[in-house]
Design a protein around this motif. Structure first.
Motif, PDB file in Angstrom:
ATOM      1  N   SER A  82      34.078  19.219  64.276  1.00 33.02           N
ATOM      2  CA  SER A  82      34.520  19.976  63.115  1.00 33.02           C
ATOM      3  C   SER A  82      34.782  19.114  61.885  1.00 33.02           C
ATOM      4  N   GLU A  83      34.690  17.787  62.010  1.00 34.16           N
ATOM      5  CA  GLU A  83      34.992  16.923  60.865  1.00 34.16           C
ATOM      6  C   GLU A  83      34.056  17.139  59.690  1.00 34.16           C
ATOM      7  N   SER A  84      32.838  17.557  59.954  1.00 33.78           N
ATOM      8  CA  SER A  84      31.879  17.801  58.885  1.00 33.78           C
ATOM      9  C   SER A  84      31.270  19.176  59.060  1.00 33.78           C
ATOM     10  N   ALA A  85      30.967  19.841  57.943  1.00 32.66           N
ATOM     11  CA  ALA A  85      30.297  21.137  58.016  1.00 32.66           C
ATOM     12  C   ALA A  85      28.889  21.010  58.583  1.00 32.66           C
ATOM     13  N   VAL A  86      28.350  19.793  58.629  1.00 30.27           N
ATOM     14  CA  VAL A  86      27.046  19.559  59.264  1.00 30.27           C
ATOM     15  C   VAL A  86      27.202  19.588  60.780  1.00 30.27           C
ATOM     16  N   THR A  87      28.033  18.707  61.327  1.00 30.80           N
ATOM     17  CA  THR A  87      28.174  18.629  62.786  1.00 30.80           C
ATOM     18  C   THR A  87      28.938  19.812  63.365  1.00 30.80           C
ATOM     19  N   SER A  88      29.684  20.538  62.529  1.00 27.22           N
ATOM     20  CA  SER A  88      30.397  21.715  63.039  1.00 27.22           C
ATOM     21  C   SER A  88      29.434  22.796  63.529  1.00 27.22           C
ATOM     22  N   LEU A  89      28.156  22.689  63.153  1.00 24.51           N
ATOM     23  CA  LEU A  89      27.150  23.657  63.605  1.00 24.51           C
ATOM     24  C   LEU A  89      26.719  23.415  65.042  1.00 24.51           C
ATOM     25  N   VAL A  90      26.974  22.242  65.580  1.00 23.99           N
ATOM     26  CA  VAL A  90      26.426  21.867  66.894  1.00 23.99           C
ATOM     27  C   VAL A  90      26.879  22.794  68.022  1.00 23.99           C
ATOM     28  N   PRO A  91      28.165  23.134  68.154  1.00 28.80           N
ATOM     29  CA  PRO A  91      28.544  24.016  69.271  1.00 28.80           C
ATOM     30  C   PRO A  91      27.794  25.343  69.278  1.00 28.80           C
ATOM     31  N   ALA A  92      27.625  25.964  68.101  1.00 28.60           N
ATOM     32  CA  ALA A  92      26.891  27.236  68.045  1.00 28.60           C
ATOM     33  C   ALA A  92      25.418  27.038  68.372  1.00 28.60           C
ATOM     34  N   ILE A  93      24.858  25.932  67.921  1.00 29.96           N
ATOM     35  CA  ILE A  93      23.454  25.627  68.229  1.00 29.96           C
ATOM     36  C   ILE A  93      23.280  25.451  69.728  1.00 29.96           C
ATOM     37  N   ALA A  94      24.180  24.678  70.326  1.00 34.02           N
ATOM     38  CA  ALA A  94      24.091  24.431  71.766  1.00 34.02           C
ATOM     39  C   ALA A  94      24.285  25.720  72.563  1.00 34.02           C
ATOM     40  N   ALA A  95      25.225  26.558  72.132  1.00 31.42           N
ATOM     41  CA  ALA A  95      25.469  27.820  72.830  1.00 31.42           C
ATOM     42  C   ALA A  95      24.243  28.714  72.787  1.00 31.42           C
ATOM     43  N   SER A  96      23.524  28.701  71.662  1.00 30.04           N
ATOM     44  CA  SER A  96      22.354  29.572  71.529  1.00 30.04           C
ATOM     45  C   SER A  96      21.193  29.136  72.410  1.00 30.04           C
ATOM     46  N   ALA A  97      21.247  27.900  72.901  1.00 25.80           N
ATOM     47  CA  ALA A  97      20.165  27.387  73.737  1.00 25.80           C
ATOM     48  C   ALA A  97      20.364  27.712  75.212  1.00 25.80           C
TER      49      ALA A  97
END
Length: 309
Positions: free
Chosen positions: A167-182
């Motif tokens: 969550s430190e960056s709005a870039v890396t904060s996307l990773v959990p949702a990306i991973a969940a969608s996979a």
């Protein structure tokens, strides 16, 4: 010996600044933090003007870099007074203490001081922030420049870099949702494809700040307002696609063609960086190279990102 105080040294940008200065200069460093103060950092609440004054008087730095701020637009919108305490009042207190010490001070601002309707934006273009975050940062700019003649506002866009949590960056904060969608039978991740951002690597910003500090130490200070930015235009959907590729995930991503955030955000606030470029200052690491370095350094387990690895 030239001495630099880094205010907010435990944060995303602060850590990068400290790492850059420690690795490339022989300068003395003083560091402050608030919630995550490390063994070489002084705990300082920048909202306490008297504590700020005592700290600057005690450390007697030649230059101060303010990397502490409330940078979350939604949080600022919900509590603008708290945002002003960090983004305006604290900047004024630090700048006032710096002036009394005779120190040059650099304060970080944002591309969100602009409304995003007529990019690219030059340093002297008229700001028109759309949300409480942008308004507080614009007030912070004015607080700095009204409090000292030996100061520089450095406007930056969306930052990313080495992290301690997603969550430190709005870039890396996307990773959990990306991973969940996979995951099998998972719902797709909806990603904004409306607003254009310019992700900027914190080690590159730290390099720029070191160059600015060097100019000041050599008697050629840059004052007023300057801007730095990555030069790759990307929506959140574009960023998510690159993240999924770097992580090797077969993510299901759906682009959203209209704004979906509760807090209003500008569409395109591309910052013109020509003032620094003309001085020969700057470095840009390609996004695909930088984000792989960030992800490789932060452990995660398969399709369940975690700070513990």
């Amino acid at each position: 010996m030239f001495k630099v105080a880094v205010i907010g040294a435990s944060g995303l940008l602060g850590r990068a600044i400290v790492d850059e200065l420690a690795a490339t200069t022989g300068w003395q460093l003083a560091q402050t933090a608030f919630r995550r103060a490390g063994p070489h950092q002084t705990t300082l609440d920048v909202r306490d003007a008297q504590a700020v004054s005592r700290y600057v008087e005690h450390e007697a730095p030649d230059a101060i870099v303010i990397a502490a701020a409330e940078r979350r637009p939604d949080v600022c919108e919900q509590n603008p007074d708290a945002a002003r305490a960090l983004n305006v009042d604290a900047v004024r207190s630090i700048a006032t203490a710096a002036r009394q010490r005779g120190a040059w001070v650099l304060s970080i601002s944002t591309d969100y001081v602009f409304d995003g309707t007529q990019p690219p934006y030059r340093c002297d273009d008229t700001p028109n922030p759309l949300n409480a975050y942008g308004r507080s940062k614009l007030e912070g700019e004015r607080a700095l420049l009204d409090s000292t003649d030996a100061g520089l506002v450095l406007r930056l866009p969306l930052l990313y870099g080495p992290i301690v949590d997603w969550s430190e960056s709005a870039v890396t904060s996307l990773v959990p949702a990306i991973a969940a969608s996979a995951r099998a039978n998972a719902a797709p991740a909806m990603m904004d494809a409306w607003a254009t951002r310019y992700p900027t690597f914190t080690p590159d910003v730290a390099f720029v700040i070191r160059e600015l500090l060097t100019r000041y130490a050599d008697g050629n200070p840059v004052c007023g307002i300057a801007q730095w930015s990555g030069d790759e235009p990307m929506t959140k959907y574009d960023i998510a696609q690159q993240l999924a590729g770097a992580l090797g995930l077969n993510a299901r991503l759906v682009p959203l063609p209209a704004p979906a955030d509760a807090t209003p955000r500008p569409r395109d606030c591309h910052l013109d960086a020509s003032r620094l470029e003309t001085l020969g200052i700057g470095r840009r690491t390609p996004f695909n190279v930088a984000i792989r370095a960030v992800l490789d350094a932060f452990p995660w387990r398969g399709d369940a990102p975690t700070a513990e690895g």
